[in-house]
Design a protein around this motif. Structure first.
Motif: not given
Lengths: 264, 322
Positions: A6-18, A53-61, A215-220
């Motif tokens: 995972l490289k810089g992966v963000c996800a916000a499936p329902w608008g708010q960043a998870l 869930i799809q990542p909004s940005t970043g790369q997942l291989t 993880l805390d609040n969605g942050c690593q």
């Protein structure tokens, strides 16, 4: 080859960043433990890796190939996910449930049966095989689902390139079966399977994980070996709990003991 | 089936039935028995077989898709939409409704109504995140209620003759059976009986939950759409040809599941067989109980099925249902 990257992966499936800016690499045969308070995003991260869930940005291989580029059936042959809760309310027998794990494979009835046997043995569910799933206890259901997940990726001698995602696999298990499941995951890791595991018992996690991601609040907030990650300051900052960090008398991995707040 | 052929307002011996069948096949249908068997009872019994199988296998597929043993093809709006379509034709059709053409028009209205209702329900439940089964159930209930009230409105404005036609049609009946209808039913029913069992593996996985099925490599959204279309066509055809026959789609798969387990590879063919059997028996009863008049077959399926179903429900813990 990396099983998962995972490289810089963000996800916000329902608008708010998870999940925000998650980055790690998982080699074949390694076990990654996910820790963090309730709602920190552990299950969301597992769902992200499973493709729910799809990542909004970043790369997942996965195995050096974008997760969405995999044909669904081929991916299912090497990536299995044990969710926290099971919705199954139909009276399958235990053996039938475990056999469902063989759906992505077309390896034939006989070889499927052999693999189902292995999975039943790994989870000590062989004696339950003719029982109805709906009539099992919580722990027995959990072991049955785990056997189904194992059956899904077993087959080849080398499991390099396979990935198991386990969301609280031991939450309903007694001490003996917790140890059994840990042994089973350890065996799979020895054969090359990579694992991502969420366990709330952090001592249990330290005993099997090669790496831990907090993880805390969605942050690593921390990522490294159990030795590096489990520090008194981390527990104070992330969990708000005072602990002492000791060591297991035989194995040497870190063990934490919470300190009770002094009652006035 | 032979017994069903033999029973009716004019009762025939099994020997007569055999003779009648042979005469029909040989194209020498001149005597009375051969006419009764070949032209009236044979298409009727075969139609009951095909429709019973279609309804039951559709019910099995819906229950698997909705992961709910109480789901029924009518839940996604097919039955209500078809009833409304039929009522609409009966009320507005006027003088067109005489005889044979009228019957076909009503059937066509029912079929179109059923399919439109399902498409509407499906559109309501589908968003960018896929199709939600729970939303679909709710949308189905809403569309069913809407169709029901529009239907009531139509009945309010209908005259006595129309009212009687609507309510008889709603009760369901196989008395319109003839070879053209049988052929249409067989084509649709046969396609359904071949197509649906191919989804047995996917339905088994779906019982675990939708994301679990996806993790097993199942293309969930595509399968959902395919199943809904098949069921809409199957049930739409059946409502169009024989009216609403309650209970077969709901209870037959349920009974079979209690006896044979939830594995769709066996559940679907077994349900089809049991559904065919139930409808043939119910139709035979409908013809003989108050002969020479006939009871609506939907009434019989319910009267025969409910006591059996209740006895199974009372013992459900033996079968592992909660």
């Amino acid at each position: 080859m990396n099983t998962l990257q995972l490289k810089g992966v963000c996800a916000a499936p329902w608008g708010q960043a998870l999940l925000k800016d998650i980055a790690f690499t998982l080699q074949p045969g390694t076990v990654l433990g996910l820790a963090g308070p309730n709602g920190a995003g552990k299950s969301s991260l597992l769902q992200l890796i499973a493709g729910d869930i799809q990542p909004s940005t970043g790369q997942l291989t996965f195995c050096d190939r974008g997760l969405t580029e995999w044909p669904p059936q081929e991916r299912a042959q090497r990536l299995a996910f044990l969710p926290q809760m099971s919705l199954l309310s139909f009276p399958y027998t235990v053996e039938e449930v475990v056999r469902l794990g063989r759906i992505p494979h077309s390896s034939g009835y006989q070889s499927d049966s052999d693999i189902v046997e292995q999975a039943l043995d790994l989870t000590d569910t062989a004696s339950l095989r003719h029982r109805l799933y709906t009539q099992l206890s919580g722990g027995e259901k959990q072991r049955t689902q785990l056997a189904r997940i194992f059956a899904q990726i077993l087959g080849q001698e080398s499991l390099s390139g396979s990935l198991l995602l386990l969301d609280e696999p031991t939450s309903a298990l007694d001490l003996a079966h917790q140890q059994l499941v840990l042994m089973a995951t350890h065996q799979l890791a020895m054969r090359g399977c990579a694992l991502v595991v969420v366990i709330h018992d952090l001592n249990l996690m330290a005993s099997i994980a090669d790496q831990i991601l907090v993880l805390d609040n969605g942050c690593q907030v921390a990522y490294g070996s159990p030795e590096q990650v489990f520090t008194t300051t981390l527990f104070k900052e992330v969990f708000g709990v005072d602990v002492t960090v000791g060591h297991h008398p035989q194995e040497g991995y870190p063990m934490i003991t919470p300190l009770r707040p002094t009652l006035l | 089936m032979a017994l069903a052929l033999a029973s009716g307002a004019v009762s025939l011996s099994l020997l007569d039935v055999g003779q009648g069948l042979v005469d029909t096949v040989l194209g020498e249908a001149v005597n009375q028995n051969a006419l009764i068997v070949g032209q009236i009872r044979l298409p009727r019994v075969l139609l009951a077989t095909v429709m019973g199988a279609t309804l039951a296998i559709s019910g099995a597929a819906m229950q698997g898709l909705f992961r709910n043993p109480l789901a029924d093809p009518s839940l996604i709006g097919v039955t209500a939409g078809a009833s409304l379509g039929a009522a609409l034709i009966i009320v507005t059709g006027g003088s067109l409704l005489q005889g044979y053409i009228g019957l076909s028009l009503v059937s066509a209205g029912a079929f179109v109504g059923g399919v439109i209702a399902v498409l509407f329900v499906y559109r309501l439940a589908t968003s960018a995140n896929g199709t939600s089964v729970a939303t679909m159930l709710l949308a189905g209930i809403a569309i069913t209620a809407l169709s029901g009230s529009i239907g009531s409105l139509l009945e309010f404005f209908a005259d006595n003759n129309m009212l009687r036609r609507i309510s008889l049609w709603k009760m369901g009946g196989l008395d319109g059976a003839n070879y053209p209808r049988l052929i249409l039913a067989s084509v649709v029913g046969g396609a359904l009986l071949v197509a649906l069992p191919r989804y047995a593996g996917a339905l088994n996985a779906l019982l675990l939950g939708e994301s679990e099925a996806r993790h097993l490599g199942i293309k969930v959204d595509r399968i959902k759409l395919a199943l809904i279309i098949w069921v809409a066509v199957g049930v739409g055809t059946s409502v169009a040809l024989v009216g609403t026959i309650a209970f077969v789609g709901l209870v037959v798969p349920h009974i079979v599941r209690m006896l044979a387990g939830p594995d769709h590879r066996y559940l679907m063919p077994a349900s089809a067989l049991a559904g065919a059997l139930l409808l043939v028996v119910a139709d035979a009863l409908a013809r003989v109980v108050v002969a020479p008049t006939e009871l609506p077959v939907g009434v019989i399926t319910t009267i025969v099925g409910v006591p059996f179903f209740i006895s199974l429900l009372r013992n459900r813990h033996h079968y592992g249902m909660q």
